[in-house]
Design a protein around this motif. Structure first.
Motif, PDB file in Angstrom:
ATOM      1  N   ASP A   8       3.408  -6.615  -0.955  1.00 18.71           N
ATOM      2  CA  ASP A   8       3.590  -6.015   0.348  1.00 18.71           C
ATOM      3  C   ASP A   8       2.556  -4.886   0.411  1.00 18.71           C
ATOM      4  O   ASP A   8       2.090  -4.423  -0.636  1.00 18.71           O
ATOM      5  CB  ASP A   8       5.020  -5.470   0.448  1.00 18.71           C
ATOM      6  CG  ASP A   8       5.238  -4.639   1.689  1.00 18.71           C
ATOM      7  OD1 ASP A   8       4.953  -5.129   2.789  1.00 18.71           O
ATOM      8  OD2 ASP A   8       5.685  -3.485   1.545  1.00 18.71           O
ATOM      9  N   SER A  84       2.228  -9.088   4.387  1.00 24.27           N
ATOM     10  CA  SER A  84       2.722  -7.878   5.031  1.00 24.27           C
ATOM     11  C   SER A  84       3.142  -8.129   6.474  1.00 24.27           C
ATOM     12  O   SER A  84       2.569  -8.983   7.146  1.00 24.27           O
ATOM     13  CB  SER A  84       1.610  -6.821   5.001  1.00 24.27           C
ATOM     14  OG  SER A  84       1.926  -5.695   5.762  1.00 24.27           O
ATOM     15  N   LYS A  86       2.545  -5.928   8.616  1.00 22.03           N
ATOM     16  CA  LYS A  86       1.563  -5.129   9.346  1.00 22.03           C
ATOM     17  C   LYS A  86       0.702  -6.073  10.203  1.00 22.03           C
ATOM     18  O   LYS A  86       0.578  -7.254   9.907  1.00 22.03           O
ATOM     19  CB  LYS A  86       0.696  -4.398   8.310  1.00 22.03           C
ATOM     20  CG  LYS A  86      -0.225  -3.366   8.877  1.00 22.03           C
ATOM     21  CD  LYS A  86      -0.937  -2.669   7.731  1.00 22.03           C
ATOM     22  CE  LYS A  86      -1.099  -1.216   8.021  1.00 22.03           C
ATOM     23  NZ  LYS A  86       0.072  -0.412   7.896  1.00 22.03           N
ATOM     24  N   GLY A  91      -4.141  -3.792   8.998  1.00 22.26           N
ATOM     25  CA  GLY A  91      -4.101  -4.175   7.584  1.00 22.26           C
ATOM     26  C   GLY A  91      -5.490  -4.393   7.011  1.00 22.26           C
ATOM     27  O   GLY A  91      -5.820  -3.864   5.942  1.00 22.26           O
ATOM     28  N   ASP A 141      11.646  -7.151   1.812  1.00 22.49           N
ATOM     29  CA  ASP A 141      10.784  -7.744   0.783  1.00 22.49           C
ATOM     30  C   ASP A 141      11.609  -8.526  -0.235  1.00 22.49           C
ATOM     31  O   ASP A 141      11.232  -9.626  -0.641  1.00 22.49           O
ATOM     32  CB  ASP A 141       9.971  -6.661   0.070  1.00 22.49           C
ATOM     33  CG  ASP A 141       8.988  -5.966   0.988  1.00 22.49           C
ATOM     34  OD1 ASP A 141       8.551  -6.583   1.971  1.00 22.49           O
ATOM     35  OD2 ASP A 141       8.665  -4.796   0.716  1.00 22.49           O
TER      36      ASP A 141
END
Length: 185
Positions: A8, A84, A86, A91, A141
């Protein structure tokens, strides 16, 4: 053969809590309406009552910092990936700023804006669940790893993580290098 790490990004490789929260504050979101960290950005913005575009316009990709020891960890890896929630724009910008070059990155857009999933990452890497370990910092996660049948490691170097029974918790990123060499039970 060593396990291949998948990470992550926010809260695991980079200390980004303040950077992630700043746009909500700048956009006048009531602190009680700020969603928990780790959600896909679209979902978080919807819960907060703002647009993704407004959030991204304010988000500062230079505000997050690598956790101590992460640079050394990543430089010791032959192969690694990022998975991720994101957005790809921020990112990729953060990875480039930090000089990190994972073999593969998958961001929110790669999952249709929904929560990240490890199955497409495994497929793209050509690896099975028993050949990787996913390192993260949130319950999202942990759930992501469990759904894919992948070993999960909690990034204990992030002071806000909340371990659950059975978690492998590492206090420092360098501990992951040793773990990657161990055969999976």
């Amino acid at each position: 053969m060593p396990l291949t790490p998948i990470f992550d990004l926010d809260g695991t490789l980079v200390d980004s809590d303040a950077a992630l929260m700043a746009p909500f504050a700048s956009l006048g979101v009531d602190p009680d309406r700020v969603p928990p960290l780790g959600l896909p950005l679209g979902q978080a913005c919807e819960l907060a009552g703002i647009t993704v575009d407004a959030y991204i316009e304010i988000y500062d990709v230079s505000a997050s910092l690598a956790f101590a020891g992460v640079d050394e960890l990543l430089s010791g890896l032959d192969r690694w990936a990022v998975c991720s929630n994101k957005t790809r724009t921020s990112g990729d910008a953060e990875l480039a700023r930090l000089g990190w070059t994972p073999e593969l990155t998958m961001f929110s857009e790669d999952f249709g804006g929904g929560p990240k999933r490890l199955e497409p990452v495994l497929e793209a890497l050509g690896l099975g669940p028993e050949e990787v370990v996913f390192t993260g910092d949130t319950a999202h996660d942990r759930r992501c790893a469990a759904q894919a049948g992948v070993a999960f490691v909690l990034a204990g170097w992030n002071a806000r993580v909340e371990p659950e029974p059975g978690d492998i918790v590492l206090a420092h990123p360098k501990e992951l290098l040793e773990l990657l060499e161990r055969p999976r039970p």
